[in-house]
Design an enzyme around this catalytic site. Structure first.
Site, PDB file in Angstrom:
ATOM      1  N   PHE A 211       0.843  -1.188   0.000  1.00 55.92           N
ATOM      2  CA  PHE A 211       0.000   0.000   0.000  1.00 55.92           C
ATOM      3  C   PHE A 211       0.888   1.251   0.000  1.00 55.92           C
ATOM      4  CE2 PHE A 211      -2.375   3.144   2.672  1.00 55.92           C
ATOM      5  CZ  PHE A 211      -3.339   3.454   1.739  1.00 55.92           C
TER       6      PHE A 211
ATOM      7  N   HIS B 163      -0.849  -5.866   7.801  1.00 54.39           N
ATOM      8  CA  HIS B 163      -1.560  -7.062   7.336  1.00 54.39           C
ATOM      9  C   HIS B 163      -1.447  -8.216   8.328  1.00 54.39           C
ATOM     10  CE1 HIS B 163      -1.020  -6.105   2.702  1.00 54.39           C
ATOM     11  NE2 HIS B 163      -1.602  -5.121   3.361  1.00 54.39           N
TER      12      HIS B 163
ATOM     13  N   GLN C  50      -7.462   0.180  10.488  1.00 58.38           N
ATOM     14  CA  GLN C  50      -8.431   0.692   9.511  1.00 58.38           C
ATOM     15  C   GLN C  50      -9.474  -0.400   9.238  1.00 58.38           C
ATOM     16  OE1 GLN C  50      -8.224  -0.499   6.134  1.00 58.38           O
ATOM     17  NE2 GLN C  50      -9.706   0.896   5.217  1.00 58.38           N
TER      18      GLN C  50
ATOM     19  N   ARG D 133      -3.823  11.310  18.198  1.00 60.35           N
ATOM     20  CA  ARG D 133      -4.341  10.436  19.254  1.00 60.35           C
ATOM     21  C   ARG D 133      -5.528   9.591  18.787  1.00 60.35           C
ATOM     22  NH1 ARG D 133      -3.724  15.592  21.867  1.00 60.35           N
ATOM     23  NH2 ARG D 133      -5.932  15.923  21.493  1.00 60.35           N
TER      24      ARG D 133
ATOM     25  N   TYR E 215       0.515  23.104  27.902  1.00 59.67           N
ATOM     26  CA  TYR E 215       1.035  24.106  26.963  1.00 59.67           C
ATOM     27  C   TYR E 215       2.560  24.040  26.851  1.00 59.67           C
ATOM     28  CZ  TYR E 215       0.346  28.210  24.021  1.00 59.67           C
ATOM     29  OH  TYR E 215       0.275  29.053  22.938  1.00 59.67           O
TER      30      TYR E 215
ATOM     31  N   ASP F 142       6.258  -3.010   8.972  1.00 58.64           N
ATOM     32  CA  ASP F 142       4.906  -2.562   8.640  1.00 58.64           C
ATOM     33  C   ASP F 142       4.001  -3.793   8.738  1.00 58.64           C
ATOM     34  OD1 ASP F 142       2.518  -1.743   7.581  1.00 58.64           O
ATOM     35  OD2 ASP F 142       3.383  -0.670   5.867  1.00 58.64           O
TER      36      ASP F 142
ATOM     37  N   ARG G 182       4.050  16.841  23.719  1.00 60.44           N
ATOM     38  CA  ARG G 182       3.971  17.005  25.188  1.00 60.44           C
ATOM     39  C   ARG G 182       4.703  15.890  25.911  1.00 60.44           C
ATOM     40  NH1 ARG G 182      -1.860  17.881  24.161  1.00 60.44           N
ATOM     41  NH2 ARG G 182      -2.172  20.125  24.068  1.00 60.44           N
TER      42      ARG G 182
ATOM     43  N   LYS H 151      -8.808  -4.001   7.991  1.00 59.94           N
ATOM     44  CA  LYS H 151      -7.738  -4.802   8.604  1.00 59.94           C
ATOM     45  C   LYS H 151      -8.305  -5.872   9.543  1.00 59.94           C
ATOM     46  CE  LYS H 151      -5.171  -2.423   6.106  1.00 59.94           C
ATOM     47  NZ  LYS H 151      -4.097  -1.459   6.152  1.00 59.94           N
TER      48      LYS H 151
HETATM   49  C1  LIG Z   1      -3.445  -0.275   5.493  1.00 60.53           C
HETATM   50  C2  LIG Z   1      -1.980  -0.225   5.353  1.00 60.53           C
HETATM   51  C3  LIG Z   1      -1.225   0.856   5.855  1.00 60.53           C
HETATM   52  C4  LIG Z   1      -1.831   2.132   6.355  1.00 60.53           C
HETATM   53  O1  LIG Z   1      -2.754   2.047   7.334  1.00 60.53           O
HETATM   54  P1  LIG Z   1      -3.915   3.138   7.486  1.00 60.53           P
HETATM   55  O2  LIG Z   1      -4.420   2.868   8.869  1.00 60.53           O
HETATM   56  O3  LIG Z   1      -4.927   2.872   6.435  1.00 60.53           O
HETATM   57  O4  LIG Z   1      -3.309   4.486   7.374  1.00 60.53           O
HETATM   58  C5  LIG Z   1       0.151   0.770   5.794  1.00 60.53           C
HETATM   59  N1  LIG Z   1       0.759  -0.277   5.233  1.00 60.53           N
HETATM   60  C6  LIG Z   1       0.081  -1.307   4.716  1.00 60.53           C
HETATM   61  C7  LIG Z   1       0.836  -2.451   4.108  1.00 60.53           C
HETATM   62  C8  LIG Z   1      -1.311  -1.305   4.727  1.00 60.53           C
HETATM   63  O5  LIG Z   1      -1.977  -2.312   4.174  1.00 60.53           O
END
Ligand SMILES: *Cc1c(COP(=O)(O)O)cnc(C)c1O
Length: 404
Positions: free
Chosen positions: A91, A165, A188, A237, A227, A162, A220, A191
């Protein structure tokens, strides 16, 4: 023309899944009045639960799995003048996050058996400006963490996993996302663990965790005032609503992983019997595969069938939600190929050969884009016997095309 007699007329299990647990958890957050904040009880509870699930020291939640990658690189001090090695079969965010911190993504081709970044290609791509490698556990199958960890340690590079998945995937019994300096997670909607949106970082390093916490909360620091801003972060967040839904979903995840594994095993075995259909390999060191996707190769010539898009269309008409996945390597996107980003900010120079994105030679990725079918993970939440619908539909499309 739609098939009059589809193999599968009834729907597949829906996604996302929910029951009374989500409704009850949300009601509790609503009534508590603690809807936001890094110290909201629901947020802290999810961070603890996910850390325990992974066997990670620290989990820091944030808005999504794109920002989590940006925070990871910022926390590691990666920026202008640095190069970060990434795979091209992924992605957008895996590589765009690198540009967001003003570093340059350098694409290294994937392994033909697993579609995860190829450690040999990573070694070949290392240059004097390389500071990190981002590995993607494609479809939920771990990248070769033995070799990647070794390469990164020998060259003094950070490893970011990353893991968008790969919720619950493990390598030699250890959860992915705990091998690198950071594991990056997306929650997301599509997922395997979701709060609608959401993201997180896992790390074993207390100092990196503290920096990530600071960055995702406007710079922070604990013990200082609202502040007092120490670094250039942002409001990244997670809300308490998302955290509550995530905790409810996490309780269901182990059982879903077992179900997906059982269904994928049947597909691996039966689809491999069909000429021209080649499931992806499973490295024996993979102790749990998260199966965010079920991906298999479709070789039209051997199969005696139509090109990939029509093959997927024919499967869809049989009630099988097949898609052709990533249609082209990521660096072929205009963002990279036409360098539609702030080139000067990255410290880019013409001699940066790896960044001539339009000219990159990525034969394994090109082939993966041309011949790979994806099935969504919720299909794998059906009963294992229902996988025969997939096998039957593929076999039928073959027969239809051969007698046509
Ligand atoms: C979905 C995804 C992301 C990004 O995640 P979001 O929460 O959609 O920003 C990053 N890397 C891979 C391989 C993804 O499939």
């Amino acid at each position: 023309m739609p098939t009059s007699n589809p193999v599968r007329a009834r729907p597949w299990p829906s996604w996302p899944r929910h029951d009374a647990a989500e409704a009850e958890a949300l009601r509790r957050v609503v009534e508590s009045g603690e809807w936001n904040g890094v110290d909201a009880p629901a947020v802290l509870a999810f961070e603890r639960a996910y850390a325990e699930f992974l066997g990670a020291e620290h989990v820091v939640t944030c808005t999504n799995g794109t920002v989590s990658l940006e925070i990871a690189m910022a926390a590691l001090g990666i920026g202008s003048g640095d190069e970060v090695i990434v795979p091209p079969y992924t992605f957008l965010a895996t590589a765009s996050a690198v540009l967001k911190v003003n570093a340059l993504p350098v694409f290294a081709d994937i392994d033909p058996d697993t579609y995860c970044i190829d450690p040999d290609a990573v070694e070949a791509a290392i240059g004097p400006n390389t500071t990190a490698v981002i590995a993607v556990h494609f479809a939920g199958h771990p990248a070769d963490l033995d070799r990647l960890r070794d390469i990164c340690s020998r060259h003094g590079l950070a490893l970011i996993e990353d893991s968008a998945h790969a919720h619950g995937a493990s390598w030699k019994g250890q959860a992915v996302g705990t091998f690198g300096e950071f594991g990056s997670w997306s929650f997301q909607g599509s997922k395997n663990l979701t709060g609608g949106e959401g993201g997180a970082l896992s790390t074993g390093d207390a100092r990196l965790a503290a920096t990530a916490r600071e960055l995702r909360n406007c710079g922070r620091r604990p013990g200082f005032g609202w502040y007092d801003h120490f670094s250039l972060g942002g409001n990244w967040r997670l809300t308490a609503f998302q955290a509550a839904v995530l905790s409810a979903g996490l309780a269901r995840l182990p059982e879903q992983i077992a179900r997906r594994e059982a269904c994928a095993e049947l597909l691996d075995r039966e689809l491999a019997e069909l000429p021209g259909i080649v499931p992806l390999a499973r490295d024996p060191r993979t102790t749990a595969h998260a199966h965010h996707l079920y991906a298999f190769r479709y070789r039209a010539e051997e199969f005696g069938g139509p090109p990939l898009p029509e093959f997927c269309q024919a499967l869809q008409e049989h009630g099988i939600p097949a898609t052709p996945g990533y249609p082209r390597p990521l660096p072929r996107q205009p963002l990279f190929a036409e360098r539609n980003f702030d080139v000067a900010a990255t410290g880019w120079r013409p001699e940066h050969v790896p960044t001539r994105y339009a000219e990159l030679d990525l034969p394994v990725c090109e082939r993966a884009c041309a011949e790979t079918v994806w099935l969504p993970h919720n299909l794998l939440l059906a009963e294992p016997e229902e996988m025969w619908d997939v096998v039957t539909a593929v076999a039928l499309v073959r027969k239809a095309k051969r007698t046509a």
